[in-house]
Scaffold this motif. Structure first.
Motif, PDB file in Angstrom:
ATOM      1  N   TRP A 292      37.254  58.202  50.081  1.00  0.00           N
ATOM      2  CA  TRP A 292      37.078  57.014  51.320  1.00  0.00           C
ATOM      3  C   TRP A 292      35.984  57.059  52.202  1.00  0.00           C
ATOM      4  O   TRP A 292      35.754  56.198  52.776  1.00  0.00           O
ATOM      5  CB  TRP A 292      38.788  57.278  51.966  1.00  0.00           C
ATOM      6  CG  TRP A 292      38.957  58.319  52.616  1.00  0.00           C
ATOM      7  CD1 TRP A 292      39.464  59.589  52.180  1.00  0.00           C
ATOM      8  CD2 TRP A 292      38.507  58.536  54.037  1.00  0.00           C
ATOM      9  NE1 TRP A 292      39.450  60.461  53.288  1.00  0.00           N
ATOM     10  CE2 TRP A 292      38.910  59.709  54.432  1.00  0.00           C
ATOM     11  CE3 TRP A 292      38.265  57.796  55.218  1.00  0.00           C
ATOM     12  CZ2 TRP A 292      38.748  60.454  55.881  1.00  0.00           C
ATOM     13  CZ3 TRP A 292      38.212  58.220  56.227  1.00  0.00           C
ATOM     14  CH2 TRP A 292      38.530  59.558  56.543  1.00  0.00           C
ATOM     15  N   VAL A 293      35.609  58.408  52.491  1.00  0.00           N
ATOM     16  CA  VAL A 293      34.462  58.632  53.397  1.00  0.00           C
ATOM     17  C   VAL A 293      33.071  58.062  52.953  1.00  0.00           C
ATOM     18  O   VAL A 293      32.496  57.468  53.462  1.00  0.00           O
ATOM     19  CB  VAL A 293      34.462  60.251  53.837  1.00  0.00           C
ATOM     20  CG1 VAL A 293      33.213  60.465  54.621  1.00  0.00           C
ATOM     21  CG2 VAL A 293      35.399  61.012  54.333  1.00  0.00           C
ATOM     22  N   ARG A 294      33.089  58.308  51.545  1.00  0.00           N
ATOM     23  CA  ARG A 294      31.673  57.629  51.082  1.00  0.00           C
ATOM     24  C   ARG A 294      31.911  56.081  51.037  1.00  0.00           C
ATOM     25  O   ARG A 294      30.893  55.696  51.512  1.00  0.00           O
ATOM     26  CB  ARG A 294      31.558  58.235  49.762  1.00  0.00           C
ATOM     27  CG  ARG A 294      31.146  59.746  49.574  1.00  0.00           C
ATOM     28  CD  ARG A 294      30.627  60.025  48.382  1.00  0.00           C
ATOM     29  NE  ARG A 294      31.755  59.905  47.112  1.00  0.00           N
ATOM     30  CZ  ARG A 294      32.900  60.904  46.959  1.00  0.00           C
ATOM     31  NH1 ARG A 294      33.153  61.916  47.687  1.00  0.00           N
ATOM     32  NH2 ARG A 294      33.558  60.413  45.929  1.00  0.00           N
ATOM     33  N   GLU A 295      32.997  55.614  50.739  1.00  0.00           N
ATOM     34  CA  GLU A 295      33.267  54.089  50.661  1.00  0.00           C
ATOM     35  C   GLU A 295      32.982  53.672  52.168  1.00  0.00           C
ATOM     36  O   GLU A 295      32.366  52.486  52.168  1.00  0.00           O
ATOM     37  CB  GLU A 295      34.619  53.817  50.245  1.00  0.00           C
ATOM     38  CG  GLU A 295      34.768  54.023  48.748  1.00  0.00           C
ATOM     39  CD  GLU A 295      36.184  54.123  48.174  1.00  0.00           C
ATOM     40  OE1 GLU A 295      37.015  54.069  48.930  1.00  0.00           O
ATOM     41  OE2 GLU A 295      36.366  54.480  47.169  1.00  0.00           O
ATOM     42  N   ALA A 296      33.193  54.484  53.278  1.00  0.00           N
ATOM     43  CA  ALA A 296      33.487  53.809  54.661  1.00  0.00           C
ATOM     44  C   ALA A 296      31.885  53.691  54.920  1.00  0.00           C
ATOM     45  O   ALA A 296      31.379  52.769  55.636  1.00  0.00           O
ATOM     46  CB  ALA A 296      34.167  54.792  55.438  1.00  0.00           C
ATOM     47  N   ALA A 297      31.342  54.888  54.574  1.00  0.00           N
ATOM     48  CA  ALA A 297      29.629  55.089  54.888  1.00  0.00           C
ATOM     49  C   ALA A 297      29.193  53.786  54.244  1.00  0.00           C
ATOM     50  O   ALA A 297      27.984  53.154  54.830  1.00  0.00           O
ATOM     51  CB  ALA A 297      29.349  56.340  54.320  1.00  0.00           C
TER      52      ALA A 297
ATOM     53  N   LEU B 245      20.762  70.220  46.558  1.00  0.00           N
ATOM     54  CA  LEU B 245      20.440  68.885  46.969  1.00  0.00           C
ATOM     55  C   LEU B 245      18.884  68.788  46.411  1.00  0.00           C
ATOM     56  O   LEU B 245      18.714  67.660  45.648  1.00  0.00           O
ATOM     57  CB  LEU B 245      20.388  68.552  48.255  1.00  0.00           C
ATOM     58  CG  LEU B 245      21.790  68.073  49.104  1.00  0.00           C
ATOM     59  CD1 LEU B 245      21.716  68.545  50.553  1.00  0.00           C
ATOM     60  CD2 LEU B 245      22.001  66.768  48.845  1.00  0.00           C
TER      61      LEU B 245
ATOM     62  N   ARG C 297      27.462  46.576  55.891  1.00  0.00           N
ATOM     63  CA  ARG C 297      27.615  45.442  57.225  1.00  0.00           C
ATOM     64  C   ARG C 297      26.505  45.724  58.397  1.00  0.00           C
ATOM     65  O   ARG C 297      26.075  44.743  59.015  1.00  0.00           O
ATOM     66  CB  ARG C 297      28.824  45.924  57.890  1.00  0.00           C
ATOM     67  CG  ARG C 297      29.561  44.846  58.421  1.00  0.00           C
ATOM     68  CD  ARG C 297      30.937  44.871  58.987  1.00  0.00           C
ATOM     69  NE  ARG C 297      31.926  45.459  57.911  1.00  0.00           N
ATOM     70  CZ  ARG C 297      32.618  46.645  57.845  1.00  0.00           C
ATOM     71  NH1 ARG C 297      32.756  47.148  58.945  1.00  0.00           N
ATOM     72  NH2 ARG C 297      33.243  46.642  56.849  1.00  0.00           N
TER      73      ARG C 297
ATOM     74  N   ARG D  51      22.362  61.284  40.902  1.00  0.00           N
ATOM     75  CA  ARG D  51      23.275  62.200  41.237  1.00  0.00           C
ATOM     76  C   ARG D  51      24.777  61.892  40.822  1.00  0.00           C
ATOM     77  O   ARG D  51      25.541  63.030  40.354  1.00  0.00           O
ATOM     78  CB  ARG D  51      23.034  62.430  42.727  1.00  0.00           C
ATOM     79  CG  ARG D  51      23.647  63.776  43.232  1.00  0.00           C
ATOM     80  CD  ARG D  51      24.146  63.837  44.678  1.00  0.00           C
ATOM     81  NE  ARG D  51      23.285  63.740  45.555  1.00  0.00           N
ATOM     82  CZ  ARG D  51      23.611  63.745  47.090  1.00  0.00           C
ATOM     83  NH1 ARG D  51      24.711  64.102  47.411  1.00  0.00           N
ATOM     84  NH2 ARG D  51      22.657  63.628  47.773  1.00  0.00           N
TER      85      ARG D  51
ATOM     86  N   ALA E 245      30.175  50.972  53.350  1.00  0.00           N
ATOM     87  CA  ALA E 245      30.703  49.529  53.906  1.00  0.00           C
ATOM     88  C   ALA E 245      30.144  49.468  55.347  1.00  0.00           C
ATOM     89  O   ALA E 245      29.460  48.225  55.618  1.00  0.00           O
ATOM     90  CB  ALA E 245      32.018  49.459  53.932  1.00  0.00           C
ATOM     91  N   HIS E 246      29.873  50.494  56.025  1.00  0.00           N
ATOM     92  CA  HIS E 246      29.269  50.279  57.227  1.00  0.00           C
ATOM     93  C   HIS E 246      28.009  50.116  57.165  1.00  0.00           C
ATOM     94  O   HIS E 246      27.280  49.283  57.845  1.00  0.00           O
ATOM     95  CB  HIS E 246      29.611  51.764  57.900  1.00  0.00           C
ATOM     96  CG  HIS E 246      28.962  51.789  59.144  1.00  0.00           C
ATOM     97  ND1 HIS E 246      29.388  51.081  60.413  1.00  0.00           N
ATOM     98  CD2 HIS E 246      27.845  52.493  59.828  1.00  0.00           C
ATOM     99  CE1 HIS E 246      28.622  51.180  61.435  1.00  0.00           C
ATOM    100  NE2 HIS E 246      27.761  52.163  61.001  1.00  0.00           N
TER     101      HIS E 246
ATOM    102  N   ALA F  84      37.684  67.944  46.237  1.00  0.00           N
ATOM    103  CA  ALA F  84      36.755  67.489  47.225  1.00  0.00           C
ATOM    104  C   ALA F  84      36.153  66.336  47.142  1.00  0.00           C
ATOM    105  O   ALA F  84      35.862  65.522  47.984  1.00  0.00           O
ATOM    106  CB  ALA F  84      35.702  68.685  47.519  1.00  0.00           C
TER     107      ALA F  84
ATOM    108  N   ARG G  26      36.421  71.298  43.115  1.00  0.00           N
ATOM    109  CA  ARG G  26      35.185  70.570  43.173  1.00  0.00           C
ATOM    110  C   ARG G  26      35.673  69.169  43.012  1.00  0.00           C
ATOM    111  O   ARG G  26      35.262  68.233  43.889  1.00  0.00           O
ATOM    112  CB  ARG G  26      34.326  70.854  41.819  1.00  0.00           C
ATOM    113  CG  ARG G  26      33.156  70.144  42.062  1.00  0.00           C
ATOM    114  CD  ARG G  26      31.907  70.537  42.929  1.00  0.00           C
ATOM    115  NE  ARG G  26      32.085  70.146  44.385  1.00  0.00           N
ATOM    116  CZ  ARG G  26      31.695  68.767  44.540  1.00  0.00           C
ATOM    117  NH1 ARG G  26      31.168  68.052  43.635  1.00  0.00           N
ATOM    118  NH2 ARG G  26      31.567  68.562  45.866  1.00  0.00           N
TER     119      ARG G  26
ATOM    120  N   GLY H  93      37.201  62.878  49.264  1.00  0.00           N
ATOM    121  CA  GLY H  93      36.166  62.472  50.053  1.00  0.00           C
ATOM    122  C   GLY H  93      35.651  60.768  49.799  1.00  0.00           C
ATOM    123  O   GLY H  93      34.759  60.408  50.346  1.00  0.00           O
TER     124      GLY H  93
ATOM    125  N   ALA I 161      24.060  74.870  49.185  1.00  0.00           N
ATOM    126  CA  ALA I 161      24.357  73.342  49.233  1.00  0.00           C
ATOM    127  C   ALA I 161      22.841  72.585  49.401  1.00  0.00           C
ATOM    128  O   ALA I 161      22.591  71.511  48.446  1.00  0.00           O
ATOM    129  CB  ALA I 161      25.141  72.795  50.347  1.00  0.00           C
TER     130      ALA I 161
END
Lengths: 342, 258
Positions: free
Chosen positions: A320-325, A106, A331, A119, A327-328, A314, A311, A318, A102
């Motif tokens: 919604w997790v990237r969107e949350a990060a 990167l 803010r 990316r 948005a956070h 995954a 792939r 994921g 991984a």
């Protein structure tokens, strides 16, 4: 030094053409090209802010992206055994290896980004089948010994391919490869050691090791790509010093390394035509099944569908997790600024 | 990268004079070791499935740290592989929290938040003492501080992210709440100020949930089983299949070395 002189000349011409008020754009381009060619000829590095031919940039983006994709798709066949690793020591080694892959993904995406790619866009190309990854990862890991065979043969082939890339003309790629190769040779030794333990273990373990080597040998030889007379990108890549050796040359080097290693492992290689050639000083080996290679590349290998589906899943699951990060973070930004102002 | 402390010596030989103490230490080592082993395995299941590449690296890193701790602790109790691969479900001593399936990313993060906060406070206490776990705890407390920070940061991002992530994080925190009492159940061989540990844990978790805009779950913290069930070998149903997968290959080749 000849290059330093070439650099000076090119820069002078480039500056002169600028002062002329853009009269001679062609002269400027020519000066850039000359500087690029002189840098490559002198075995110096091209860096991200240097001028480079469009085709050189495109070739590198394609190659580095596919390399990055191979690292992350390559996590799957090995991760398949993490939850079943037969000892805690082996489990730790395997987890560390998959984690390294991984990490390699990167670095390589970062190297591709220095060329103006993103990316997200490259991942999208992978997910929609517009960019490829190494065909080897379309083969399944059916037993624990496959983990060893991948380390020894697949990582071994990757190292043979990648060590010359440490001297590649594009600086960021060459530097990424230095880090990658160090870790890969460590993985390769661990794979060899895993197979050795099996080969010297019980009868069942020995048979498991032999079966894995039998299944991974030919696909590993295919990792070097098509034969030289059919390799589309080879000549240009070699001229640009992205590539240093031909596919067949590297493949032969790999076979020469593996044969004595197989002997010391106490395992055989599945090729009746494999034998030492006194005259050439290399091993002769049998014909590769290029039909199989082409089928796997076309998407018809044993695991192509499964690999890309996992792939994509995954990535999609994921989202919604990237969107949350995001948005956070968005803010947080104004809040931090207010706090700083207060 | 991981700083697994596999080389730390474990001195369980020649302690016949203190057989009670030695047996107690083994009991405690097994409980702590099983917690780390089982959670490490669950995190290992994420590999190749994480929402971003950075999380592939982070979750693997945490899993490796925990596996390193598990190997030291299990070696204090006996042979690490025998203990990991040849015990049945009823002989495992981990808390039920760590054996809970990964669920979605929020579920995994809630489990990490609850457990790493506990483990960080626990190791800090053990490291400050002079008991048999002080050396291990002193080393592991640094790893666990990172795990706790990782879980807290994600709790904030998900709780205070989008509506969807907020709802998922709240659901996860609530669903796992009933497994949180068990971490503070007495374990033979562990000298701790349990009341202090539990109140510090509650305070810290409440603080983070509050910052993330999440409400502190209201239900019981002990669930249907009485608290301490996992420590007595009473587990939840998903644990058996997890062990079946983990142990299958090792059990298929009795006596083989790998």
């Amino acid at each position: 030094m000849a290059t330093a002189a070439a650099h000076r000349t090119a820069r002078t011409e480039k500056d002169a053409s600028r002062r002329d008020g853009g009269v001679s754009d062609d002269a400027a381009l020519e000066a850039y090209e000359r500087l690029f060619d002189a840098t490559v000829a002198a075995d110096e590095r091209i860096e991200p802010r240097d001028w480079m031919p469009d085709a050189y940039r495109a070739t590198l983006v394609r190659q580095i992206a596919q390399h990055a994709h191979s690292e992350i798709i390559g996590m799957q066949p090995e991760a398949n055994w993490i939850t079943r690793a037969p000892s805690l020591r082996r489990k730790a080694i395997l987890m560390a290896k998959v984690q390294d892959e991984a990490g390699h993904g990167l670095y390589l995406y970062s190297a591709a980004e220095t060329l103006g790619a993103s990316r997200d866009d490259l991942l999208d190309k992978l997910h929609t089948g517009r960019q490829k990854y190494s065909s080897i990862f379309n083969y399944p890991t059916l037993t624990w010994a496959d983990v060893g065979a991948i380390g020894w043969l697949v990582d071994g082939a990757a190292i043979t391919n990648q060590v010359p890339l440490c001297r590649c003309s594009y600086g960021p790629y060459a530097r990424a490869m230095i880090r990658v190769c160090k870790e890969e040779s460590f993985h390769q030794r661990q794979g060899y050691e895993l197979l050795l333990a099996l080969s010297q273990g019980t009868e069942e373990q020995h048979a498991m090791a032999q079966d894995a080597v039998d299944r991974w040998w030919w696909p590993s030889l295919m990792m070097f790509g098509p034969p030289d007379d059919e390799s589309a990108h080879s000549a240009q890549s070699m001229a640009w010093k992205i590539k240093r050796h031909s596919n067949d040359e590297l493949r032969r080097r790999f076979v020469d390394i593996c044969v004595p290693q197989a002997e010391s492992l106490g395992l055989t290689l599945p090729d009746p035509d494999l034998k030492w050639n006194e005259e050439s000083g290399h091993y002769d080996f049998g014909a590769i099944d290029w039909t199989e290679f082409k089928e796997v590349l076309k998407g018809n290998g044993p695991c192509n569908e499964q690999r890309i589906t996992q792939r994509r899943r995954a990535h999609d699951e994921g989202a919604w997790v990237r969107e949350a990060a995001a948005a956070h973070a968005a803010r947080r930004l104004p809040r931090t600024t207010e706090a700083e102002q207060a | 990268m991981t700083t697994s402390a596999t080389t730390t010596a474990h001195t369980h030989g020649g302690a016949a004079a203190h057989s009670d103490t030695a047996a107690d230490t083994r009991t405690a080592a097994l409980a702590l070791g099983d917690d780390a082993l089982v959670l490490s395995h669950r995190l290992g299941e994420w590999m190749g499935h994480a929402p971003v590449l950075e999380e592939e690296v982070a979750l693997a890193n945490i899993a490796l740290d925990l596996l390193g701790q598990a190997r030291i602790l299990l070696s204090m109790a006996g042979d690490e592989d025998e203990l990991a691969y040849l015990r049945e479900e009823r002989a495992f001593r981990n808390v039920q929290l760590v054996e809970q399936p990964n669920g979605d990313f929020a579920h995994t993060i809630a489990r990490q938040l609850y457990f790493s906060t506990y483990q960080h406070l626990l190791y800090a206490q053990l490291a400050a003492g002079t008991g048999p776990f002080a050396g291990l705890a002193a080393k592991a407390v640094k790893e666990v501080a990172y795990h706790r920070d990782h879980a807290e940061q994600w709790t904030l991002r998900l709780g205070d992210g989008t509506d969807v992530s907020h709802e998922r994080m709240q659901r996860a925190c609530t669903a796992l709440w009933r497994f949180t009492k068990e971490m503070f159940h007495p374990v033979t061989g562990l000298e701790l100020d349990r009341a202090d540990l539990e109140s510090a844990w509650l305070e810290s978790v409440r603080e983070i949930l509050g910052q993330a805009g999440l409400s502190v779950p209201e239900g019981a913290r002990a669930g249907a089983w009485r608290a301490g069930a996992g420590r007595e070998g009473l587990h939840t149903e998903p644990f058996g299949p997890m062990l079946a997968e983990m142990q299958h290959l090792h059990r298929s080749h009795p006596g083989a070395s790998w």
